[in-house]
Design an enzyme around this catalytic site. Structure first.
Site, PDB file in Angstrom:
ATOM      1  N   ASP A 355      53.353 109.008 -14.952  1.00 48.74           N
ATOM      2  CA  ASP A 355      54.082 109.380 -14.995  1.00 48.74           C
ATOM      3  C   ASP A 355      55.004 111.015 -15.945  1.00 48.74           C
ATOM      4  OD1 ASP A 355      53.467 106.837 -13.277  1.00 48.74           O
ATOM      5  OD2 ASP A 355      55.904 106.616 -13.302  1.00 48.74           O
ATOM      6  N   GLU A 493      47.818 104.828  -3.673  1.00 45.13           N
ATOM      7  CA  GLU A 493      47.014 103.975  -3.791  1.00 45.13           C
ATOM      8  C   GLU A 493      46.657 103.054  -3.051  1.00 45.13           C
ATOM      9  OE1 GLU A 493      49.841 101.965  -7.038  1.00 45.13           O
ATOM     10  OE2 GLU A 493      49.135 102.830  -8.267  1.00 45.13           O
TER      11      GLU A 493
HETATM   12  C1  BGC Z   1      52.470 104.573  -7.961  1.00 44.66           C
HETATM   13  C2  BGC Z   1      52.482 105.402  -9.106  1.00 44.66           C
HETATM   14  C3  BGC Z   1      52.457 105.028 -10.212  1.00 44.66           C
HETATM   15  C4  BGC Z   1      53.151 104.109 -10.733  1.00 44.66           C
HETATM   16  C5  BGC Z   1      54.450 104.186 -12.050  1.00 44.66           C
HETATM   17  C6  BGC Z   1      52.971 103.339  -8.917  1.00 44.66           C
HETATM   18  O1  BGC Z   1      53.915 102.781  -7.457  1.00 44.66           O
HETATM   19  O2  BGC Z   1      51.727 104.132  -6.701  1.00 44.66           O
HETATM   20  O3  BGC Z   1      51.914 106.616  -9.142  1.00 44.66           O
HETATM   21  O4  BGC Z   1      51.970 106.090 -11.683  1.00 44.66           O
HETATM   22  O5  BGC Z   1      53.999 103.413  -9.537  1.00 44.66           O
HETATM   23  O6  BGC Z   1      55.675 104.846 -11.574  1.00 44.66           O
END
Ligand code: BGC
Length: 807
Positions: A355, A493
């Site tokens: 992030d 994801e």
């Molecule tokens: C996202 C990731 C992110 C993480 C932490 C997840 O829901 O898919 O891209 O790094 O949250 O914010």
């Protein structure tokens, strides 16, 4: 309410978690949720105090296996303060008749104010005002000031003020079956007649934490030597103070607390420091003044004014406020990264993901030292990343998807789907692209600041080791005469493998592959441009062979990129063969389908089967690279990029994305900004609303979404205002949405504070007056000017009008 005020009326138990997170106060060293001081953790309240970088590991048996989790530890609650009238019950908001209730976060002075008026069961009316701060200049100090006015009664009031160490990490319901007791070895004592102390340590990491609380009592403005008694348990200590109040009179309890740990700099021992700190601390009002002063400097440096929309302005101020409470000037002295959910709650256990990619640009353009210290968090964990790569049989550095104390992979291997109640294997740790984000951040930090020392001493080494790892991750596929990467997970994801395949991961994630080509190019260039001596040193130290760098160059020319249809970049190989999801059907059935993965799994289905993405994945390319950069990169790989590639891909993935991550709206606003402004502004609104309206329904109470918060400011500055640093110049390419009024912001470029105003396609840059220093180069369109201190330049691109889209 003006745009510096953010607040809530009434008391809504169902909404208290969100309010606590949004009213968190912090200073980068520690933060405390905006919980009511009389509360303890229950179904409504969750007082939480978190110290940046203070992690601990615990083991639990889950689904027949031992799972070790590392979490940012919930520390003793210094807020604890409650009262009772005569021998009545201890104050409980749900047991009195609330006449007025208001909570206001003063963003300018960084003070949380709670105003209450209630009538108790005996018909007595009481007014109650509480103010609190977590000091921005004195990083260990916090204050809570409580004033009680007996409107229509006389009697005795007993206050209980202390420190509650009886806390666990139980702020996130789905983690509660895991072991939650991180604090152990509690001790408490009374250091002076008005000060109590509690200390404990974290169970595995053995960080010692000490908190001291000093409580002084005033009746009608005069200090009183009230009757006190001590309540002492191992994990809780408090003073009980009883005073007599006459009808209409006012009693005030001023509590000053300090928080120290054995990780602190300039410290002999945390208990000694905590006690000393409160002993020497001035009173609440004086501390408020120095606190406000520290904030006023930050507000000046991070000024971002929107002239038209007060709501948008308030949201942006709130976002900057929480950014600076998580990453503050104190952070540069701490060894901390960017916790995805701030220091505001326990979701993701305080872990650090990719992030920072969305957070750094806002810091780099104002306080480059902060950005540098966040990059140093990664540098210090380079050896760990090398060991992780070696364990995977690869050279270079493999940074973890989730990072905490020492840079070990902290991703959970099983996660709970709260919808189905099932524990499932979690393969998101295969997001190797986190390394690309780190390399990208290093490169951009250097480009924006010209900090050669950082690059030479630290950044280049990290970047080269990451490149080495990614180069080794690629395999040469003879049949294609191209390099491929198998078995990873991209930013989306939802896709962690192929349907019905045992093997985890997907192949040739376009984002990872294209960015690997970018990385290989960039690394070769960085190496070339390092001063000769440092280049040789690094080559020798890293045992970088000629052949290795040559291979990087080949990868930069022959990386495989999957395409399908008419120029659609496939999110990964085989994405186009997945089933189409019945989006309308799911929306009709479930309404909110942001967490489509959980919905599908609960139905016995699998998100891997569908062309459905949680968040921007291919579109990340358009977010990180300009159209020209991408065209050049793809061209270099032998894939021509026709002009409609970007709009066609945006259109394709827009229809297939559920935006289950708040990052998605940031990226979509960005990539749409120059083609479909209305849609871009809608996504921008989503970014502003993400936490304020808890658009992910229930996640804000577990911590803010820091990347989206910082990302909103970055959208204003780099996207809509088109500010970028390139080739030693500050370039502006404004395409400002006039719906937002004008923009006025301050940034710092090459040490020079700048004030920039933007509207439509025009911009004005003013440099702050000051001692003569090197002029800076500013460019807009074809015009380039040199600006010395105290000078102004007006730019206009009106002759290049923006053509509105049809949407
Ligand atoms: C996202 C990731 C992110 C993480 C932490 C997840 O829901 O898919 O891209 O790094 O949250 O914010």
């Amino acid at each position: 309410m003006n745009s510096w005020q953010f607040g809530f009326q009434d008391f809504d138990p169902d909404d208290e978690g969100r309010r606590e997170a949004l009213c968190t106060l912090g200073n980068g060293y520690f933060a405390t949720r905006g919980a009511a001081p009389e509360s303890t953790a229950d179904d409504v309240h969750y007082p939480g105090t978190y110290i940046a970088g203070c992690y601990d590991r615990l083991t639990t048996d889950v689904a027949d296996r031992e799972v070790e989790d590392e979490s940012l530890v919930n520390m003793p609650n210094w807020l604890l303060l409650t009262f009772r009238i005569d021998d009545g019950p201890w104050f409980d908001l749900t047991h009195v008749d609330v006449l007025d209730h208001e909570q206001e976060l003063d963003l300018e002075r960084a003070i949380l104010v709670r105003r209450l008026r209630f009538r108790d069961e005996r018909g007595r009316t009481t007014r109650y005002v509480q103010r609190r701060f977590v000091h921005m200049a004195e990083q260990h100090l916090a204050g809570l000031d409580t004033t009680l006015v007996a409107e229509d009664w006389s009697g005795s009031v007993t206050f209980r003020s202390g420190i509650d160490g009886h806390v666990t990490n139980s702020g996130v319901a789905r983690y509660r079956t895991l072991n939650t007791q991180h604090l152990t070895d509690h001790h408490s004592y009374e250091s002076t007649s008005d000060t109590v102390v509690l200390h404990a340590r974290t169970s595995q990491s053995r960080v010692r934490v000490a908190e001291a609380g000093r409580a002084r009592v005033f009746v009608d403005g005069e200090p009183v030597d009230a009757e006190r008694s001590l309540i002492q348990q191992n994990d809780l200590i408090a003073h009980s103070v009883t005073v007599h109040v006459e009808r209409g009179s006012e009693v005030r309890v001023e509590k000053i607390a300090s928080v120290h740990t054995s990780r602190d700099a300039a410290s002999t021992e945390p208990v000694v420091e905590a006690v000393d700190e409160v002993r020497c601390a001035p009173g609440f009002d004086e501390l408020c003044r120095s606190h406000a002063l520290a904030w006023s400097r930050l507000h000046r440096e991070f000024h971002c004014g929107l002239s038209m929309s007060e709501d948008a302005q308030r949201s942006v101020r709130l976002h900057l406020f929480h950014l600076l409470q998580t990453i503050s000037p104190h952070s540069s002295d701490l060894d901390v990264g960017v916790p995805a959910r701030g220091l505001h709650g326990e979701a993701y256990r305080g872990h650090v993901f990719w992030d920072e990619l969305f957070v750094l640009p806002t810091l780099t353009l104002r306080r480059p030292l902060l950005a540098r210290s966040l990059l140093m968090y990664r540098y210090r964990r380079l050896d760990r990343a090398r060991r992780a790569a070696a364990a995977a049989g690869l050279p270079g550095a493999m940074f973890p998807w989730q990072s905490g104390s020492n840079g070990r992979e902290e991703s959970q291997r099983v996660h709970l789907n709260p919808r189905s109640g099932r524990w499932l294997p979690d393969r998101t740790y295969l997001q190797r692209h986190v390394g690309i984000a780190i390399a990208h951040n290093i490169h951009h930090y250097h480009r924006a600041t010209g900090d050669d020392e950082f690059l030479g001493e630290f950044g280049a080494e990290v970047l080269l080791e990451i490149t080495r790892f990614f180069a080794a991750l690629t395999h040469y596929d003879r049949s294609r005469d191209r390099y491929v990467i198998r078995g990873v997970v991209g930013p989306d994801e939802y896709h962690t493998g192929y349907p019905d395949h045992e093997r985890p991961g997907i192949d040739n994630n376009a984002y990872t592959n294209i960015m690997t080509a970018w990385l290989c190019r960039t690394a070769a260039q960085v190496l070339r441009e390092l001063p000769a001596e440092r280049r040789h040193e690094l080559i020798e130290q890293l045992e970088l062979r000629h052949g290795e760098v040559d291979r990087w160059k080949r990868i930069a020319q022959r990386m495989f990129v999957p395409f399908h249809g008419d120029g659609i970049i496939s999110q990964f190989e085989g994405y186009d063969r997945l089933a189409e999801l019945d989006w309308d059907g799911y929306r009709q059935r479930y309404g909110d389908i942001q967490r489509l993965d959980r919905i599908l799994e609960a139905e016995g289905d699998d998100p891997n089967r569908y062309q459905a993405s949680k968040q921007a994945d291919v579109l990340m390319l358009f977010y990180l690279l300009s159209a020209d950069e991408l065209a050049e990169l793809l061209g270099g790989l032998g894939y021509p990029m026709p002009a409609d590639t970007i709009p066609n891909n945006i259109q394709y993935y827009l229809q297939r994305t559920s935006h289950g991550s708040t990052l998605s709206a940031v990226v979509h606003a960005w990539v749409l900004a120059r083609s479909r402004r209305h849609q871009a502004l809608e996504f921008f609104d989503h970014v502003l609303a993400a936490d304020i309206h808890d658009t992910q329904r229930g996640t804000t109470s577990e911590g803010i979404h820091l990347a989206a918060m910082a990302g909103s400011v970055d959208l204003l500055q780099r996207c809509f205002a088109g500010i970028e640093v390139l080739d030693g110049a500050l370039r502006l390419n404004p395409l400002w949405p006039t719906e937002l009024g004008d923009l006025e912001l301050t940034i710092r470029y090459r040490g020079q504070p700048l004030n920039i105003t933007v509207t439509g396609r025009t911009a004005t840059v003013r440099t702050a007056p000051g001692p003569a220093q090197q002029p800076i180069t500013c460019a807009c369109g074809p015009r380039t000017v040199q600006l010395g201190p105290g000078e102004t330049a007006h730019f206009s691109l009106e002759q290049h009008p923006w053509k509105p889209d049809s949407s």
